[in-house]
Enzyme design. Structure first.
Site, short mmCIF file in Angstrom:
data_model
loop_
_atom_site.label_atom_id
_atom_site.label_comp_id
_atom_site.label_asym_id
_atom_site.label_seq_id
_atom_site.Cartn_x
_atom_site.Cartn_y
_atom_site.Cartn_z
N TYR A 1 0.82 -1.21 0.00
CA TYR A 1 0.00 0.00 0.00
C TYR A 1 0.85 1.26 0.00
CZ TYR A 1 1.19 0.94 4.87
OH TYR A 1 1.87 1.25 6.01
N LYS B 1 6.73 -2.06 2.06
CA LYS B 1 5.51 -1.44 2.59
C LYS B 1 4.31 -2.37 2.36
CE LYS B 1 3.48 3.18 3.06
NZ LYS B 1 3.85 3.48 4.44
N GLU C 1 12.32 2.72 13.81
CA GLU C 1 11.44 3.78 13.31
C GLU C 1 10.16 3.79 14.14
OE1 GLU C 1 10.24 2.87 9.23
OE2 GLU C 1 10.31 0.74 9.70
N LEU D 1 11.56 1.35 6.81
CA LEU D 1 10.99 1.66 5.51
C LEU D 1 11.77 2.84 4.92
CD1 LEU D 1 8.44 0.66 3.99
CD2 LEU D 1 7.33 2.73 4.81
#
Lengths: 282, 282
Positions: free
Chosen positions: B33, B147, B180, B205
């Site tokens: 996505y 992702k 993250e 990411l």
């Protein structure tokens, strides 16, 4: 006619078996599931699977209002409508439908239940067919003990295995120990005929079929031990097999191109397979 | 009227925005996505997000036939139909619909594209509001660099943060380093005014907003360094901020109950936020 599913309260044909694209199961994999085999009215470990479904729901804090009893009624009804004698029931519960937002805090949403019946080739044969497997690094999230739809690593592992002509991918943890298969638990049998599988230590799913096999083996004076074993031990084992709801006990006769038991199906694996069937057909 | 979505080739109202329950995105999280912000015809990092979508698709071997150009046309059309001036575009592509089977080997299935437009409160203010965060163990699968919708750990982290009155959960890897946020990249600014964020090392990411911020900072003679930093460094940093497609640059003023910059929004964070907006509004 075996294409009716149950979706959020309604029995739907295949075309209409749909969920809103805002379902959190679709956006986040925010859902749990179970698979149960059945044969002419007999369910394999029905209670065990339904209990685990509720455990999974609790683990990720999904407030599901159905009782076990009502789930059973819906499932039996659905099988009847579909007129399937041998097959599997797939049960999924997602957190529900909501505008996309990672956090579910204060969301007043209703969990969504979907159930699919799949007709299968009857594979309840005592004669087990041996399969091949490959090993690969366990790259899953830290909670494989919860039966969620976080299954992309399993999908990639199984596909890689299939691409190499193997049936199953066996995950190896960062310390070199076997965790489990992409959709099964893994067992070895050593030269002392001890039947060994990893303990429920948070790094594997608490397999329902696994539990039944351990119980039936124990009742028949076979020795079952729960402990971790290394990839190298797999290669050297007298027998290796996998267990799962849809494969029961399935011997593994080759791993990473290394033959197990000279590439033959082992006796104890077959005995365990028979024991498993026997206990559900009386 | 901003409830029209695009689902598998058709513009649908909310009620009919549905996918089959046999979609692999629903069963396995077998999908990828992107989220893109837009404001009156201006898209924030449109190219970057679309390029990353195709990178994600390639990473898990989904054969998607749409071009970037056709995606853009559909998205612009959808925004027009929904008459939204400020909001986000959510784009999801799953591997497609098939009878449930982990392996996708030899499956001849068509990827399924769904796009949702969400109207949002315009938060394009130069005045940044500082937020709180908590830290937690990074328990995600080994490929957070792709992702995908394997997002349950992120869901649980964000919810835990919210339950503690915080905006974001910051993941810490097994060696004590920050990876993250649950839906953002994390940055620190040290006493030498160096702006530091973890390198794209497979454990985070490749943030699109992250990349733009680094570029704009560099163009404005600010010093950006890519390196890992420990949880303890977070607490002692001059400033901390997060970046994401929907939060741009957002200062973090408290982590695990430790105040950062005396609980005040820092100057450099604000400067970076302004730089980010400036570059998309000329």
């Amino acid at each position: 006619m075996y294409n009716i599913s149950y979706v959020d309260g309604i029995y739907q044909n295949y075309e209409n078996s749909k969920v809103n694209i805002n379902d959190r199961g679709y956006h986040f994999g925010d859902s749990v599931y179970e698979v149960v085999l059945f044969n002419e009215g007999i369910f394999y470990d029905f209670e065990g699977h339904l209990n685990r479904l509720f455990d999974s729901l609790n683990s990720i804090n999904i407030k599901f209002s159905f009782s076990k009893q009502s789930l059973k009624i819906i499932i039996k009804n659905l099988i009847k409508i579909n007129r399937v004698s041998f097959g599997s029931v797939y049960i999924q519960v997602s957190r529900g439908i909501a505008e996309r937002n990672h956090s579910y805090k204060d969301m007043n949403i209703k969990p969504l239940l979907s159930i699919i019946i799949t007709k299968k080739q009857n594979n309840l044969s005592d004669e087990a067919i041996g399969v091949k497997a490959i090993t690969l690094n366990d790259n899953r999230w830290a909670r494989p003990d919860i039966k969620t739809t976080q299954l992309l690593p399993n999908v990639l592992a199984k596909t890689k295995a299939n691409n190499k002509g193997a049936f199953e991918g066996i995950f190896i943890d960062s310390e070199g120990y076997v965790t489990e298969g992409s959709s099964s638990n893994i067992w070895i049998i050593n030269n002392d005929n001890e039947i060994i599988t990893r303990a429920i230590d948070g790094k594997i799913l608490s397999g329902i079929t696994r539990k039944s096999i351990a119980k039936f083996a124990d009742l028949n004076d076979l020795i079952v031990k729960e402990k971790k074993f290394r990839k190298e031990e797999l290669y050297k084992s007298k027998e290796v097999f996998l267990s799962s709801a849809s494969s029961f006990v399935t011997p593994i006769i080759e791993i990473d191109n290394v033959k197990i038991n000279n590439g033959e199906v082992g006796e104890i694996s077959v005995e365990l397979r028979k024991l498993y069937f026997k206990n559900f057909t009386k």
